[in-house]
Design an enzyme around this catalytic site. Structure first.
Site, PDB file in Angstrom:
ATOM      1  N   SER A 116     -15.127  54.757 -37.981  1.00  0.00           N
ATOM      2  CA  SER A 116     -16.421  54.649 -37.771  1.00  0.00           C
ATOM      3  C   SER A 116     -17.381  54.510 -38.673  1.00  0.00           C
ATOM      4  CB  SER A 116     -17.061  56.087 -36.873  1.00  0.00           C
ATOM      5  OG  SER A 116     -17.012  56.949 -37.904  1.00  0.00           O
ATOM      6  N   HIS A 137     -13.123  50.389 -33.726  1.00  0.00           N
ATOM      7  CA  HIS A 137     -14.074  51.382 -33.516  1.00  0.00           C
ATOM      8  C   HIS A 137     -14.110  51.691 -31.926  1.00  0.00           C
ATOM      9  CE1 HIS A 137     -18.068  53.577 -34.029  1.00  0.00           C
ATOM     10  NE2 HIS A 137     -17.173  54.315 -33.520  1.00  0.00           N
ATOM     11  N   GLU A 149     -15.738  47.926 -30.854  1.00  0.00           N
ATOM     12  CA  GLU A 149     -16.198  46.869 -31.943  1.00  0.00           C
ATOM     13  C   GLU A 149     -14.745  46.531 -32.780  1.00  0.00           C
ATOM     14  OE1 GLU A 149     -20.073  48.217 -34.186  1.00  0.00           O
ATOM     15  OE2 GLU A 149     -18.717  49.861 -34.262  1.00  0.00           O
ATOM     16  N   ASN A 187     -22.564  52.391 -35.566  1.00  0.00           N
ATOM     17  CA  ASN A 187     -22.837  53.619 -36.346  1.00  0.00           C
ATOM     18  C   ASN A 187     -24.044  53.443 -37.389  1.00  0.00           C
ATOM     19  OD1 ASN A 187     -20.983  54.982 -34.913  1.00  0.00           O
ATOM     20  ND2 ASN A 187     -19.747  55.794 -36.437  1.00  0.00           N
TER      21      ASN A 187
END
Length: 305
Positions: A116, A137, A149, A187
């Site tokens: 992450s 991700h 992602e 994130n």
């Protein structure tokens, strides 16, 4: 069908294994803890049985579980075509793991970091195959999220990228391309929200319910930042924020002391039964949080809305 290794049988690893198996792939799920593997299989079986009730497709739990082989030895991954790593967001642990995967996995195997925050190019540097390392991700809960992602590293080859893209698409996931950078997109943004929301509770500005209500009612978010934090896990979010803070040396990522106190107290969110909210049979009661001086005190909080 691809033979895929999944390392780490926590919430994310179990979700990745389930999503792969539901898509017809054979899965080798590895964790150092036999208990974690048993818990993961129980969770996968329950999620499959409840899929239809939660708005998903009908899933045959038996068929899904039949496609998953578990073990505690990384050697189980020796003949896999792709390995997806999902261990805790601890750089020291990952730095130890990747050279071992590099030695064990066959030369053509692509290593995928489900991280992450940690940059993919850095992870690839811990192996002798940087051209065959990529980042994905996944979002939680993995089987229900339609997009991820996708982060190639500096050296990731077109062939490795194609292999990962095809695997993701076979799982029903849309890969959204993101350049390699600490925290990527999701994130870098979401963890600032969650960390600042924790600061508001810590400073006594508002309760967890009030903060989340603003996000749901004013912004139209299905969940507030502290509900999301409980879902992901307080410890998991804290680890990612610490990675961002260390990488950028920017005070906007300074972890809220409340998160550290909650981790020390075992208040990790849904997985421990209590975080900013209570979860479970007695979930209507108050949850422990932190007062303006940073000491754990009882603050009125409710369960999921």
């Amino acid at each position: 069908m691809t033979l895929v290794g999944v390392v780490g049988a926590g919430i994310m690893g179990a979700g990745v294994a389930q999503s792969l198996a539901q898509s017809g792939h054979a899965v080798r799920l590895v964790d150092i803890s036999a208990d974690a593997l048993r818990t993961a299989l129980d969770s996968i079986e329950l999620n499959c049985r409840m899929s239809r009730m939660l708005g998903g497709p009908a899933v045959d739990a038996g068929e899904v579980l039949d496609r998953i082989t578990t073990g505690t030895d990384l050697e189980l991954l020796a003949d896999t075509e792709v390995v997806i790593e999902n261990i805790t967001e601890d750089e020291a642990l990952k730095r130890d793991l990747y050279p071992r995967l590099d030695r064990i996995c066959q030369p053509g195997c692509v290593l995928v970091a489900n991280t992450s925050a940690i940059p993919i190019t850095r992870i690839a540097s811990w192996t002798g195959r940087p051209a065959q390392v990529a980042g994905v991700h996944f979002m939680n809960p993995v089987p229900m999220k339609p997009a991820v992602e996708f982060i190639p590293g500096h050296h990731t080859s077109p062939e490795a990228q194609r292999t990962v893209r095809e695997l993701l698409e076979s799982m029903g996931k849309k890969p959204i391309d993101v350049n390699d950078a600490c925290g990527f997109i999701s994130n870098r943004i979401s963890h600032v929200f969650m960390n600042e929301a924790a600061y508001l509770v810590y400073e006594g500005v508002a309760s967890a319910e009030t903060i989340d209500e603003v996000f749901r009612s004013c912004f139209g978010h299905p969940m507030g930042p502290l509900q999301t934090l409980d879902l992901i896990g307080v410890d998991t979010v804290l680890q990612s924020i610490e990675v961002l803070y260390q990488h950028f040396a920017d005070s906007k990522y300074r972890p809220c002391p409340l998160l550290k106190q909650m981790v020390d107290a075992g208040l990790l969110g849904r997985k421990s039964g209590e975080g900013f909210y209570r979860h479970g049979p007695d979930s209507r009661g108050p949850a422990d949080s932190a007062g303006r001086n940073g000491h754990l005190t009882a603050v009125r909080s409710a369960t999921d809305h």
